[in-house]
Structures are given as structure tokens and as C-alpha cells.
Design a protein around this motif. Structure first.
Motif, PDB file in Angstrom:
ATOM      1  N   SER A 169       0.393 -10.002  -4.461  1.00  0.00           N
ATOM      2  CA  SER A 169      -0.994  -9.941  -4.921  1.00  0.00           C
ATOM      3  C   SER A 169      -1.475  -8.498  -5.032  1.00  0.00           C
ATOM      4  O   SER A 169      -0.874  -7.572  -4.486  1.00  0.00           O
ATOM      5  N   HIS A 170      -2.572  -8.324  -5.786  1.00  0.00           N
ATOM      6  CA  HIS A 170      -3.220  -7.012  -5.943  1.00  0.00           C
ATOM      7  C   HIS A 170      -2.242  -5.959  -6.481  1.00  0.00           C
ATOM      8  O   HIS A 170      -2.029  -4.909  -5.874  1.00  0.00           O
ATOM      9  N   ASN A 171      -1.643  -6.287  -7.601  1.00  0.00           N
ATOM     10  CA  ASN A 171      -0.773  -5.366  -8.320  1.00  0.00           C
ATOM     11  C   ASN A 171      -1.195  -5.360  -9.786  1.00  0.00           C
ATOM     12  O   ASN A 171      -2.322  -5.747 -10.112  1.00  0.00           O
ATOM     13  N   LYS A 172      -0.286  -4.973 -10.661  1.00  0.00           N
ATOM     14  CA  LYS A 172      -0.553  -4.985 -12.098  1.00  0.00           C
ATOM     15  C   LYS A 172       0.550  -5.746 -12.821  1.00  0.00           C
ATOM     16  O   LYS A 172       0.966  -5.385 -13.914  1.00  0.00           O
ATOM     17  N   MET A 173       1.022  -6.805 -12.179  1.00  0.00           N
ATOM     18  CA  MET A 173       2.159  -7.546 -12.709  1.00  0.00           C
ATOM     19  C   MET A 173       1.800  -8.276 -13.991  1.00  0.00           C
ATOM     20  O   MET A 173       0.886  -9.105 -14.012  1.00  0.00           O
ATOM     21  N   LYS A 219       0.812  -1.225   0.000  1.00  0.00           N
ATOM     22  CA  LYS A 219       0.000   0.000   0.000  1.00  0.00           C
ATOM     23  C   LYS A 219       0.844   1.273   0.000  1.00  0.00           C
ATOM     24  O   LYS A 219       0.616   2.183   0.806  1.00  0.00           O
ATOM     25  N   ASN A 220       1.826   1.336  -0.893  1.00  0.00           N
ATOM     26  CA  ASN A 220       2.674   2.524  -1.004  1.00  0.00           C
ATOM     27  C   ASN A 220       2.660   3.132  -2.406  1.00  0.00           C
ATOM     28  O   ASN A 220       3.540   3.935  -2.736  1.00  0.00           O
ATOM     29  N   ASN A 221       1.694   2.729  -3.236  1.00  0.00           N
ATOM     30  CA  ASN A 221       1.585   3.265  -4.600  1.00  0.00           C
ATOM     31  C   ASN A 221       2.844   3.024  -5.433  1.00  0.00           C
ATOM     32  O   ASN A 221       3.241   3.859  -6.252  1.00  0.00           O
ATOM     33  N   LEU A 222       3.478   1.872  -5.229  1.00  0.00           N
ATOM     34  CA  LEU A 222       4.680   1.543  -5.984  1.00  0.00           C
ATOM     35  C   LEU A 222       4.311   1.068  -7.388  1.00  0.00           C
ATOM     36  O   LEU A 222       3.315   0.359  -7.575  1.00  0.00           O
ATOM     37  N   VAL A 223       5.125   1.438  -8.363  1.00  0.00           N
ATOM     38  CA  VAL A 223       4.927   0.954  -9.736  1.00  0.00           C
ATOM     39  C   VAL A 223       6.057   0.021 -10.158  1.00  0.00           C
ATOM     40  O   VAL A 223       5.927  -0.717 -11.138  1.00  0.00           O
ATOM     41  N   LYS A 224       7.153   0.023  -9.410  1.00  0.00           N
ATOM     42  CA  LYS A 224       8.280  -0.854  -9.727  1.00  0.00           C
ATOM     43  C   LYS A 224       9.042  -1.168  -8.447  1.00  0.00           C
ATOM     44  O   LYS A 224       9.174  -0.320  -7.562  1.00  0.00           O
ATOM     45  N   TRP A 268       6.273 -20.314  -1.011  1.00  0.00           N
ATOM     46  CA  TRP A 268       4.941 -19.724  -0.800  1.00  0.00           C
ATOM     47  C   TRP A 268       4.855 -18.459  -1.627  1.00  0.00           C
ATOM     48  O   TRP A 268       5.649 -17.533  -1.443  1.00  0.00           O
ATOM     49  N   ILE A 269       3.903 -18.430  -2.573  1.00  0.00           N
ATOM     50  CA  ILE A 269       3.718 -17.258  -3.431  1.00  0.00           C
ATOM     51  C   ILE A 269       2.236 -16.942  -3.542  1.00  0.00           C
ATOM     52  O   ILE A 269       1.420 -17.822  -3.813  1.00  0.00           O
ATOM     53  N   ASN A 270       1.899 -15.671  -3.364  1.00  0.00           N
ATOM     54  CA  ASN A 270       0.547 -15.188  -3.660  1.00  0.00           C
ATOM     55  C   ASN A 270       0.669 -14.164  -4.782  1.00  0.00           C
ATOM     56  O   ASN A 270       1.168 -13.063  -4.563  1.00  0.00           O
ATOM     57  N   LEU A 271       0.253 -14.556  -5.993  1.00  0.00           N
ATOM     58  CA  LEU A 271       0.289 -13.627  -7.126  1.00  0.00           C
ATOM     59  C   LEU A 271      -1.104 -13.347  -7.671  1.00  0.00           C
ATOM     60  O   LEU A 271      -1.269 -12.891  -8.801  1.00  0.00           O
ATOM     61  N   SER A 272      -2.117 -13.588  -6.837  1.00  0.00           N
ATOM     62  CA  SER A 272      -3.498 -13.349  -7.258  1.00  0.00           C
ATOM     63  C   SER A 272      -3.737 -11.866  -7.526  1.00  0.00           C
ATOM     64  O   SER A 272      -3.002 -10.998  -7.063  1.00  0.00           O
ATOM     65  N   ALA A 273      -4.797 -11.595  -8.306  1.00  0.00           N
ATOM     66  CA  ALA A 273      -5.201 -10.222  -8.643  1.00  0.00           C
ATOM     67  C   ALA A 273      -4.083  -9.451  -9.327  1.00  0.00           C
ATOM     68  O   ALA A 273      -3.706  -8.352  -8.912  1.00  0.00           O
TER      69      ALA A 273
END
Length: 256
Positions: free
Chosen positions: A160-164, A119-124, A176-181
Motif C-alpha cells: 500500500s501507499h506506493n505508485k504501483m 519508508k525507504n524511498n524505493l522506486v522498484k 492477504w494483500i493490501n494494495l490500497s493507495a
């Protein structure tokens, strides 16, 4: 005569006062030494999220080995030097930085083992130059690209919850990986995600530790763009991983 005595006394007191004040040590801020900068992680904040005062809100939670914590700091003004406001405060075992960054380019220096930058508005996010990182939570940002290295000790990743649209988690230790959303296409799922997952089949039979988990998709969620097919699930299972989909709760998704 009385007047002369008073004048002499006043002059004597002034001289003593001047002498003693000259001998008194000056109170100065201690010099802040910039620690070594060979281990670091680079964060890029979305410039459209700038505050009205021209700064960027930033909240980070960090852990490192006790002997390494003194060399952990966050360059929030991108000047390459450690400043007073860039030191961490502490709450229990966590180092915390809650501040306004004056640059959208932020660098975290030091041998960080746990990093929470959600939740820091990171893009990269580039963590390739910190092979000591074991656990990462960069969820709920706008990250399109996450860069890691094969030397990383990463065991747990929540992105998770990014735009990857790309996948670059090459750690041989990850379980353990969560890449959902996210926005993982069918091609990226085949050519990058599955290809880069370490094969734990032999280790599972030898060491009897819990099966690695991939949290892949949130059902009925309009921001979920990941594509994962029945064939993908078979290939992931073949490498010793379980796949989970979310629909009110996380449930293992088995191939048909």
C-alpha cells in the motif's frame, strides 16, 4: 666496569623485547567471506532522495530460518562483496540493517522469509529471485513496479501507499494483500490483479481457514488512484476473497 654492565643489560633487554614482540600474534580483523549469492532481492532507491553526503538512508527488518541467517547480508555499496558494515544486527528474532547506502542499487542476499522495507524511498523492488519469502511489507515507498515469481511462498503482502501501476504478485500461496493507495487502473484490476489472485474456493470448503482478504481502496483520500468496480468485487468474491475499503476503518465491501 659499571658503565659496561649497564650497556650490556640495556642491549640484552632490547634483544629480549624484540624477540618477544616478534613472537606475539598480530591482532587482525577476521576475513569476511562472501556467502553464496544465488538467492537475492533487488531494491532501487529514488536518486532524488540522496543525502547531502551522497548516501541514501536505509532501514530494513529481516527474518530467515535460524540456519540461514548467517548467509543473509545487504550489499549497500553494490560491489558484490560482503563488507563488515553490511552484516545485520539483531533484535530478538529480527535482523536489522540501519545504514547509509552508497549506491541507489541495493541487493539483499540470502533466504529471507520476512522482509520489511517500508519508508525507504524505493522506486522498484524485485523479489523474483527469492522464492523463500513468505511475508513482505514494502508500503509507503514510491514503487511503480513490484516483481515476484510463481514459485514464491508469499502469503502476505503489504504494498500500500506506493505508485504501483502494474501488478505482479503471482504466488499461489498468497491470502492477504493490501494494495490500497496505488495507481491501479480499471484494466489492470481486471487483467492482472483479479487474474493473478489464486482461487481459494475449494480450499475454504475443505480446510475451513479464514477467507483471504484484499484491502483494495481508501475512500476520500486524494492519493488513492485505484479503480475497483462492482463487477470487480463480484469476480474477486467468486475466487474466495473478501474485499475491504477504508473509511475511518476497514470494512468489507460487498457487491450491490
Amino acid at each position: 666496569m659499571r658503565i659496561k654492565i649497564i650497556i650490556i643489560s640495556a642491549l640484552t633487554l632490547a634483544t629480549i623485547s624484540l624477540f618477544t614482540s616478534g613472537c606475539k600474534p598480530q591482532s587482525q580483523e577476521p576475513n569476511i567471506v562472501t556467502p553464496p549469492k544465488d538467492v537475492y532481492m533487488e531494491l532501487t532507491i529514488d536518486e532524488s532522495t540522496k543525502n547531502t553526503d551522497g548516501t541514501y538512508s536505509l532501514l530494513l527488518h529481516i527474518k530467515a530460518q535460524k540456519e540461514d541467517m548467517a548467509n543473509v547480508w545487504v550489499d549497500i555499496n553494490n560491489n558484490g562483496e560482503k563488507d563488515k558494515e553490511e552484516e545485520l544486527s539483531y533484535s530478538g528474532e529480527y535482523g536489522i540493517l540501519s545504514h547509509r547506502a552508497t549506491s541507489p542499487k541495493v541487493t539483499v542476499y540470502g533466504k529471507v522469509t520476512y522482509f520489511d522495507c517500508k519508508k525507504n524511498n524505493l522506486v522498484k523492488l524485485n523479489i523474483a529471485m527469492n522464492p523463500f519469502l513468505e511475508e513482505l511489507d514494502c508500503s509507503w515507498n514510491n514503487i511503480g513496479l513490484l516483481l515476484t515469481s510463481e514459485e514464491a511462498l508469499l502469503e502476505k503482502v503489504n504494498c500500500s501507499h506506493n505508485k504501483m501501476y502494474d501488478f505482479d504478485i503471482r504466488s499461489k500461496h498468497v491470502k492477504w494483500i493490501n494494495l490500497s493507495a496505488n495507481d491501479i487502473s480499471e484494466e489492470t484490476m481486471s487483467g492482472q490483479v483479479i487474474k493473478q489472485l489464486p482461487d481459494w474456493t475449494d480450499s475454504l470448503s475443505k480446510w475451513n481457514f479464514p477467507e483471504p482478504k484484499l484491502f483494495a481502496k481508501i475512500e476520500k483520500y486524494d492519493k488513492e488512484k485505484n479503480v475497483i468496480t462492482n463487477e470487480h468485487i463480484k469476480q474477486i468474491n467468486a475466487k474466495g476473497w473478501k474485499v475491504y475499503f477504508y473509511d475511518n476503518n476497514w470494512t468489507e465491501k460487498k457487491p450491490k
